[in-house]
Design a protein around this motif. Structure first.
Motif, mmCIF file in Angstrom:
data_model
loop_
_atom_site.group_PDB
_atom_site.id
_atom_site.type_symbol
_atom_site.label_atom_id
_atom_site.label_comp_id
_atom_site.label_asym_id
_atom_site.label_seq_id
_atom_site.Cartn_x
_atom_site.Cartn_y
_atom_site.Cartn_z
ATOM 1 N N GLY B 172 -38.905 22.123 30.173
ATOM 2 C CA GLY B 172 -38.000 21.612 29.141
ATOM 3 C C GLY B 172 -37.161 22.747 28.575
ATOM 4 N N ASP B 173 -36.104 22.397 27.872
ATOM 5 C CA ASP B 173 -35.235 23.432 27.309
ATOM 6 C C ASP B 173 -35.759 23.922 25.975
ATOM 7 O OD1 ASP B 173 -33.473 23.247 29.384
ATOM 8 O OD2 ASP B 173 -32.217 21.738 28.393
ATOM 9 N N VAL B 174 -35.344 25.122 25.612
ATOM 10 C CA VAL B 174 -35.516 25.572 24.237
ATOM 11 C C VAL B 174 -34.461 24.807 23.433
ATOM 12 C CG1 VAL B 174 -35.370 27.529 22.668
ATOM 13 C CG2 VAL B 174 -36.238 27.871 24.987
ATOM 14 N N THR B 175 -34.899 24.065 22.427
ATOM 15 C CA THR B 175 -33.934 23.309 21.627
ATOM 16 C C THR B 175 -33.196 24.279 20.709
ATOM 17 O OG1 THR B 175 -35.621 21.597 21.588
ATOM 18 C CG2 THR B 175 -33.689 21.244 20.205
ATOM 19 N N ALA B 176 -31.873 24.333 20.873
ATOM 20 C CA ALA B 176 -31.102 25.290 20.069
ATOM 21 C C ALA B 176 -30.312 24.570 18.979
ATOM 22 C CB ALA B 176 -30.157 26.079 20.968
ATOM 23 N N TYR B 177 -30.298 25.179 17.806
ATOM 24 C CA TYR B 177 -29.558 24.630 16.669
ATOM 25 C C TYR B 177 -28.637 25.711 16.120
ATOM 26 C CZ TYR B 177 -33.606 21.462 16.490
ATOM 27 O OH TYR B 177 -34.604 20.576 16.788
ATOM 28 N N LEU B 178 -27.493 25.295 15.632
ATOM 29 C CA LEU B 178 -26.588 26.232 14.962
ATOM 30 C C LEU B 178 -26.874 26.252 13.473
ATOM 31 C CD1 LEU B 178 -22.996 25.528 16.334
ATOM 32 C CD2 LEU B 178 -24.602 27.319 17.000
ATOM 33 N N VAL B 202 -16.431 24.657 20.091
ATOM 34 C CA VAL B 202 -16.401 25.829 20.971
ATOM 35 C C VAL B 202 -17.767 26.045 21.620
ATOM 36 C CG1 VAL B 202 -16.182 28.341 21.007
ATOM 37 C CG2 VAL B 202 -14.488 26.977 19.788
ATOM 38 N N LEU B 203 -18.837 25.897 20.853
ATOM 39 C CA LEU B 203 -20.175 26.199 21.380
ATOM 40 C C LEU B 203 -20.870 24.975 21.974
ATOM 41 C CD1 LEU B 203 -21.513 28.634 18.636
ATOM 42 C CD2 LEU B 203 -20.635 29.205 20.886
ATOM 43 N N GLY B 204 -20.318 23.790 21.708
ATOM 44 C CA GLY B 204 -20.910 22.573 22.261
ATOM 45 C C GLY B 204 -22.283 22.267 21.697
ATOM 46 N N LEU B 205 -22.484 22.551 20.429
ATOM 47 C CA LEU B 205 -23.783 22.318 19.781
ATOM 48 C C LEU B 205 -23.573 21.721 18.404
ATOM 49 C CD1 LEU B 205 -26.276 25.311 19.979
ATOM 50 C CD2 LEU B 205 -26.545 23.023 20.888
ATOM 51 N N LYS B 206 -24.583 20.985 17.947
ATOM 52 C CA LYS B 206 -24.541 20.427 16.602
ATOM 53 C C LYS B 206 -25.091 21.422 15.590
ATOM 54 C CE LYS B 206 -22.645 16.420 16.616
ATOM 55 N NZ LYS B 206 -21.401 16.332 15.830
ATOM 56 N N THR B 207 -24.675 21.267 14.355
ATOM 57 C CA THR B 207 -25.093 22.184 13.301
ATOM 58 C C THR B 207 -26.352 21.684 12.608
ATOM 59 O OG1 THR B 207 -22.743 22.445 12.937
ATOM 60 C CG2 THR B 207 -24.178 23.491 11.365
ATOM 61 N N LEU B 208 -27.295 22.599 12.420
ATOM 62 C CA LEU B 208 -28.518 22.278 11.686
ATOM 63 C C LEU B 208 -28.282 22.396 10.189
ATOM 64 C CD1 LEU B 208 -31.727 21.918 11.789
ATOM 65 C CD2 LEU B 208 -31.787 24.397 11.530
ATOM 66 N N GLY B 209 -27.453 23.351 9.838
ATOM 67 C CA GLY B 209 -27.189 23.559 8.425
ATOM 68 C C GLY B 209 -25.987 24.456 8.226
ATOM 69 N N VAL B 210 -25.398 24.357 7.058
ATOM 70 C CA VAL B 210 -24.258 25.190 6.703
ATOM 71 C C VAL B 210 -24.569 25.852 5.364
ATOM 72 C CG1 VAL B 210 -21.794 25.259 6.191
ATOM 73 C CG2 VAL B 210 -22.671 23.642 7.892
ATOM 74 N N ILE B 211 -24.645 27.179 5.378
ATOM 75 C CA ILE B 211 -24.957 27.914 4.160
ATOM 76 C C ILE B 211 -23.658 28.480 3.589
ATOM 77 C CG2 ILE B 211 -26.425 29.703 3.137
ATOM 78 C CD1 ILE B 211 -27.950 27.502 4.810
ATOM 79 N N PRO B 212 -23.290 28.072 2.388
ATOM 80 C CA PRO B 212 -22.020 28.567 1.849
ATOM 81 C C PRO B 212 -22.105 30.050 1.485
ATOM 82 C CG PRO B 212 -23.186 27.287 0.182
ATOM 83 C CD PRO B 212 -23.987 27.164 1.451
ATOM 84 N N GLU B 213 -20.994 30.736 1.603
ATOM 85 C CA GLU B 213 -20.883 32.123 1.129
ATOM 86 C C GLU B 213 -21.291 32.128 -0.339
ATOM 87 O OE1 GLU B 213 -18.958 35.205 2.599
ATOM 88 O OE2 GLU B 213 -20.343 35.859 1.044
ATOM 89 N N SER B 214 -22.214 33.009 -0.705
ATOM 90 C CA SER B 214 -22.709 32.963 -2.079
ATOM 91 C C SER B 214 -23.250 34.308 -2.518
ATOM 92 C CB SER B 214 -23.819 31.908 -2.165
ATOM 93 O OG SER B 214 -24.599 32.101 -3.328
ATOM 94 N N GLY B 215 -22.926 34.671 -3.747
ATOM 95 C CA GLY B 215 -23.456 35.899 -4.326
ATOM 96 C C GLY B 215 -24.956 35.829 -4.553
ATOM 97 N N ASP B 216 -25.502 34.604 -4.556
ATOM 98 C CA ASP B 216 -26.935 34.442 -4.800
ATOM 99 C C ASP B 216 -27.778 35.072 -3.701
ATOM 100 O OD1 ASP B 216 -26.214 32.939 -6.999
ATOM 101 O OD2 ASP B 216 -26.234 31.056 -5.878
ATOM 102 N N VAL B 217 -27.191 35.165 -2.475
ATOM 103 C CA VAL B 217 -27.952 35.722 -1.355
ATOM 104 C C VAL B 217 -28.259 37.198 -1.616
ATOM 105 C CG1 VAL B 217 -27.898 36.241 1.120
ATOM 106 C CG2 VAL B 217 -27.019 34.047 0.291
ATOM 107 N N LEU B 218 -27.269 37.940 -2.111
ATOM 108 C CA LEU B 218 -27.483 39.359 -2.425
ATOM 109 C C LEU B 218 -28.456 39.509 -3.596
ATOM 110 C CD1 LEU B 218 -26.833 42.323 -1.914
ATOM 111 C CD2 LEU B 218 -24.814 42.073 -3.360
#
Lengths: 88, 270
Positions: B172-178, B202-218
């Motif tokens: 089976g394949d490794v299931t890949a997520y963006l 472009v990558l032909g894959l579905k997105t698992l999640g979208v993390i917004p640019e955020s100062g909280d990460v730093l």
């Protein structure tokens, strides 16, 4: 910032990025999994052909293509118009 | 049966360690027993992001070389009882990790009742990155909406499809997520940044999640607390959504649209 900025056409660099990526990724995917010897093979074939016919560096294309069960080595050489023997 | 998830990207600095820390913490918060392993031998950093850097006594390489037991090397998280960190070694020896050694550690973790093993891959496509992905069941490919990151991700997707145990054994394949990180809806709106749809196409894959640019990460990394623990933060909430989707829940995407300002907030600010 000028008050006439709204007259300038808005440049969409994201679209440019997408187009460039689609081209380069398609190219890289097609060479993925290809044998590592292809670039060298291509260069040597080019040298042999150049002993007889002056051709450009991009005149030789070497690809491995799938044909059903088999892998086929696909070599195509485009000769210049009215090819003259080298050194003639 | 433990599920092995690799967090990878090819390109450096896109948020692999930040994402590994938040995904592992999110899974543990949902009651799962989770180990998160730093594969970046020589450049240990997961310990800092997880806030356990002063409690590292033994590391991954010590376990592989038999200098410490897995039990001794696993660092128990102070916040969640079911979360453990295995730190990378600071050795400069590139061959410190071996395929057999990694396989044994993963097997021992599975036998020990771990539900998830999150492998934080180093950047690049060399040995550490190869071993981080080799035994994976699932892959989270971290991408910034930017040309070099997208191209490198495609390379990684190619390797996931050919250079993993699943690929080699036709198991089976490794299931890949963006996982799209540092996303800015404003810049997408301005035509300056690739959109979610662009990257997916472009990558032909579905997105698992979208993390917004955020100062909280730093801020989160400054404190050594995975950003998913910051319930106020959009980035933290987006990671929580991604973890829920990873476990099979359906959740709508949030923080991916430009918030339309009303007439009054335009007038008075805010």
């Amino acid at each position: 910032m000028s008050i006439f900025d709204f007259l300038k056409p808005k440049k969409n660099t994201a679209q440019t990025a997408k187009n460039r990526l689609q081209i380069i990724i398609a190219q890289e995917r097609s060479s993925q999994g290809a044998p590592d010897y292809l670039p060298l093979l291509r260069r040597e074939i080019l040298e042999v052909i150049r002993k007889y016919v002056p051709v450009d560096a991009d005149a030789v294309k070497v690809d491995v293509v799938k044909d059903g069960e088999h892998d086929v080595l696909d070599i195509s050489v485009s000769l210049p118009e009215r090819a003259a023997p080298a050194g003639a | 049966m433990a599920e092995i998830i690799v967090v990878t990207s090819g390109k450096g600095g896109v948020g692999k360690t930040t994402s590994s820390a938040s995904i592992a913490t999110g899974l543990a918060r949902r009651g799962k027993k989770v180990a998160v392993i730093d594969f970046d031998v020589g450049l240990r950093n997961l310990d800092l992001i997880m806030g356990c850097e002063r409690r590292v006594v033994y590391d991954f390489v010590n376990v592989i070389h038999g200098e410490a037991s897995l039990k001794q090397a696993l660092i128990k998280d102070k916040r969640y009882d079911s979360l453990y960190v295995l730190a990378a070694s600071q050795t400069r020896d590139k061959d410190a990790l071996t395929k057999e050694g990694v396989e044994k550690v993963l097997k021992d973790l599975a036998d020990d009742g771990f539900d998830y093993i999150v492998c934080d891959s180093p950047a690049g496509i060399e040995k550490g990155a190869f071993l981080a992905m080799y035994f994976a069941d699932k892959a989270v490919v971290v991408v910034n909406p930017e040309v070099s990151s997208v191209r490198d991700s495609d390379r990684i997707l190619g390797l996931l499809a050919s250079k993993t145990r699943r690929a080699e054994q036709s198991d089976g394949d490794v299931t890949a997520y963006l996982l799209l990180t540092r996303y800015s809806p404003q810049r997408v709106e301005n035509g300056e940044m690739l959109s979610i749809a662009d990257v997916e196409e472009v990558l032909g894959l579905k997105t698992l999640g979208v993390i917004p640019e955020s100062g909280d990460v730093l801020n989160a990394s400054n404190k050594g607390e995975p950003v998913i623990m910051d319930a106020e933060s959009h980035a933290g909430q987006a990671y929580d959504d991604a973890v829920a989707r990873l476990m099979g829940e359906e959740r709508p995407m949030r923080f991916t649209q430009l918030e339309k300002k009303g007439f009054f907030s335009k007038l008075f600010g805010g």
